[in-house]
Each structure stands twice: as C-alpha cells, then as structure tokens.
Write a protein that holds these residues in place. Structure first.
Motif, PDB file in Angstrom:
ATOM      1  N   ALA A  54       0.816  -1.214   0.000  1.00  0.00           N
ATOM      2  CA  ALA A  54       0.000   0.000   0.000  1.00  0.00           C
ATOM      3  C   ALA A  54       0.849   1.264   0.000  1.00  0.00           C
ATOM      4  N   GLY A  55       2.183   1.115  -0.121  1.00  0.00           N
ATOM      5  CA  GLY A  55       3.049   2.283  -0.178  1.00  0.00           C
ATOM      6  C   GLY A  55       3.437   2.831   1.177  1.00  0.00           C
ATOM      7  N   ARG A  56       3.054   2.150   2.257  1.00  0.00           N
ATOM      8  CA  ARG A  56       3.341   2.642   3.600  1.00  0.00           C
ATOM      9  C   ARG A  56       4.621   2.020   4.139  1.00  0.00           C
ATOM     10  N   ALA A 217      -8.458   4.735  -1.636  1.00  0.00           N
ATOM     11  CA  ALA A 217      -7.421   3.706  -1.535  1.00  0.00           C
ATOM     12  C   ALA A 217      -6.295   3.978  -2.525  1.00  0.00           C
ATOM     13  N   ARG A 221      -2.457   4.817  -1.552  1.00  0.00           N
ATOM     14  CA  ARG A 221      -1.391   3.939  -2.028  1.00  0.00           C
ATOM     15  C   ARG A 221      -0.300   4.737  -2.734  1.00  0.00           C
ATOM     16  N   SER A 222      -0.675   5.732  -3.518  1.00  0.00           N
ATOM     17  CA  SER A 222       0.320   6.499  -4.267  1.00  0.00           C
ATOM     18  C   SER A 222       1.165   7.371  -3.356  1.00  0.00           C
ATOM     19  N   SER A 254      -8.679  -3.231   0.637  1.00  0.00           N
ATOM     20  CA  SER A 254      -7.835  -2.071   0.347  1.00  0.00           C
ATOM     21  C   SER A 254      -7.359  -1.352   1.605  1.00  0.00           C
TER      22      SER A 254
END
Length: 407
Positions: A54-56, A217, A221-222, A254
């Motif tokens: 999720a980009g985290r 979501a 994510r981005s 998500s």
C-alpha cells in the motif's frame, strides 16, 4: 557493407545482452537501501527502509525479520537492528546516515504522512423532514467542517481530502471537478459544501461510498498514506443498496477505514434502520459510528481515526566473513513479514577497512563496467578481423595478378 559487418554484429550483440537488475521477491514489499558503512570492518552497517504493497513504511521489524546475504550465498546473522521513526509525537526528524548516500547526503529527512480522506456527504433535501424545525443538511455540513478544521497530525506532509456527493440524476457528477484529484486544501472543500446546491430526491449513497473507497485507496497507495472515508447522511438508499456488502469487502481488501456520521430524522435513522446500516459499515471496517455528533465529537473523530503513517529508517549491523581483500563483493537484504519474503536489489561494495563506501547498486555498476571495458575490446577485435580479412583479400588479389603476369 560486408567489411563492416563484424563491427555491427559485435555492437548489436552487446546492446542486446545488457545486464538486468535483480528482481524483488514474491511479497509485495519494497526494500530501499540508502547507505552502507564498512569503517568498522568486519562489522558492516546498512541503512534501509521497507515499504508495503500500500506504499506505507513497514514498522516494527526485529532482528528475526532481517537477513543479509553476501555474494548470493553466505548468510549472516544480524548483530543489531536499530530504527528511527517520525510519528505522532515527532512528525518530522532529520536522521544521520551511517555513510553518505549516492547523492552524497549525510542525513535524511523522515516525515510522517497524513491520511488520505474521502468525504461522502449525502447532501440531499431528503435529509430534512417536511415541517421539521431542524435543518439536518446544515448539521451535516457543520459536522464535516468541525472534522476538517482540526490541525493536521502531520504538518510536513499533511492530510489530503476529496469530496463525493451521491447523485439523484444521471447528469450529475459524484465528484466535483475541482476535487477529482485529492488536495491538501481543506478550506476549498468546506467552501464547496457551503456554496453548492443540494440534490433533490433519492440518491445513490452506497454507490458513491464505493467510488470513494476505490479512489481514496488509490490516493493513499500512491502517497504511502492511511485511507479513511467519512460518510455523512441518514443511511437511506433505495437505488444502490445492493452494493452494501461489496463496499465492506472492498474496503477491507484495500485497508480503508470507514467512519460514519448518522445525521437525519428519527424515522430514517431508527425506524428505517439507516443508522444501523451506517454503524455496520463502520464496525466491519474497524471504524466508528456517531449519531448526530456535536462539534467536539466530530473533531475528536478526526484526531482518533485520521491516522498518520510513520516514516521509519532501519540500521542493521552484521559481521562479515569476507577478508579485507579490497575486492568488490555484493550483498542483499532479505526481509520476512507475514506477507512473505522479499529480497533487495544487489548492492556492490568493497571489503575494505577504513573509509565509508559510496552505495552503488549492482545494476549500474555492471552496466558501466560492461560498456567501459567490453565495447572497446569488441571494437578492437572487430578492427583486427577487418584488417585480417583485408590482408587475406590483398594477398589473394596479388597472387592472381602474378599468375596473370606470368601468362
């Protein structure tokens, strides 16, 4: 043209066989190596960050989650693993790296990230009962304003917001054009709520919630953010109620949390079970339901559920079995989490005590050395082939000339 064929062939071969970078592992996790230090050789230090699907940034890793492999075979136990984090208590930090990174930076900034927040407001005249002295449209707008007027929990990388309004006719847009992209300007969203006219008639509340879940979501994510959708209305929907279960499934898949404000008449919230529907959405996605929240409750909902994403830098130290030979070697970092195991890109370094090394990913190193050495060698070989071929032809033609002269 034939005499230049060897050169063309050699260049074509070189260009078609460029070395490839190491592919990451099966888990949807990315490992970013920032710096490497060999000054305490044979102990080596590595700064890195880990990012989930999720980009985290991944938190809470321990020595058991980390393994270092040298030259693709030797595995080394981790001596120590330290972490430094920018979080709620300290949303921005400047951290010193173990060695300068490829950009020759000795420090890195860590910033906690504010949540991506989608606001769904069922802004329809149907919220107000005929003859009622209460303006539930105004109450819903005020609750959203109190939610959005709270100070950012991550000032250096603040929350981003967007607005979704259920429609009552096909010619309307769920998302106003100015909010098709999420924005940090919460005041712009508040101004739109105050000035735009309400819908008239029944609306597709849950279809709008589903759209908000998908878009929020993606925005989260981005940017490596947490995702939150705030739903404000009476829970009534006779148009798209069949999407209710899919919303929950999609939100959980998500990692989108739903917070719901039940605002409307007793008939809608209680007798027609609109409030119950909204409370189910919240409970099933680890959120919360508030019925007609006052200013303090709406503000507290932001502070408690618009969760920030910490930014963490890990420093791992291990002891190498390599000799101080000054030769180039490679290493990778492997991270194991509940999602699976991932391996970083190979990094080239020199086993040498003394100065800190400059981080050089293996792909660019190979690419540089490959073309720096191979192309000149290939051109030299091709030139020799051309000269030899020319020499053979010259001798052959000279022999023919002698035979003709003797005749």
């Amino acid at each position: 043209m034939r005499r230049y064929f060897p050169i063309v062939w050699a260049l074509t071969l070189l260009l078609s066989t460029q070395p490839r970078s190491t592919v990451q592992g099966q888990a949807n996790i990315a490992i970013n190596i920032l710096a490497v230090d060999t000054r305490q050789f044979p102990e080596i230090g590595i700064d890195f960050q880990v990012q989930d699907a999720a980009g985290r940034k991944v938190q809470g890793l321990t020595e058991r989650n980390i393994r270092v492999l040298e030259d693709s075979t030797r595995s080394h136990a981790v001596v120590s693993l330290d972490s430094q984090t920018a979080d709620t208590s300290n949303p921005s930090r400047k951290v010193k790296l173990v060695a300068p990174n490829p950009n020759l930076e000795a420090e890195v900034d860590l910033f906690a990230s504010g949540a991506a927040i989608g606001i769904v407001f069922d802004k329809t005249t149907m919220l107000n009962a005929p003859g009622s002295d209460r303006d539930y449209l105004a109450e819903g707008r005020r609750a959203i304003e109190q939610f959005l007027l709270q100070p950012s929990l991550a000032p250096n990388n603040p929350e981003i917001v967007s607005l979704f309004q259920p429609i009552s006719s096909p010619d309307q847009q769920v998302q106003p054009r100015e909010f098709e992209q999420f924005t940090v300007d919460r005041n712009a969203l508040i101004n739109d709520l105050r000035t735009s006219p309400p819908r008239t008639g029944k609306t597709n509340l849950y279809a709008a919630v589903q759209e908000a879940v998908v878009d929020t979501a993606a925005a989260a994510r981005s940017g490596g953010r947490e995702a939150l959708v705030l739903v404000v209305g009476d829970g009534g929907d006779e148009i798209s109620a069949d999407t209710f279960n899919s919303i929950i499934n999609q939100a959980n898949a998500s990692k989108v949390r739903l917070v719901t404000f039940g605002i409307g008449t007793d008939t809608a919230l209680i007798k027609q079970k609109g409030g119950f529907q909204l409370s189910q959405l919240a409970a099933a996605t680890n959120g919360a339901y508030f019925q007609r929240p006052d200013d303090a409750t709406a503000g507290a909902a932001f502070r408690n559920y618009a969760t920030i994403t910490p930014d963490t830098l890990y420093t791992v130290r291990y002891k190498t079995a390599l000799l101080d030979d000054g030769k180039q070697h490679t290493f990778v970092v492997q991270v194991t989490t509940p999602e699976g195991q991932t391996t970083s890109q190979q990094v080239a370094f020199f086993a040498k005590h003394g100065e800190p090394i400059t981080l050089r990913p293996l792909g660019p190193v190979l690419l540089r050395d490959y073309f720096a050495l191979s192309i000149p060698a290939a051109l030299l070989v091709s030139l020799m082939i051309v000269l030899l071929t020319g020499g053979v032809r010259w001798r052959h033609s000279r022999s023919i000339s002698r035979v003709q002269t003797m005749r």
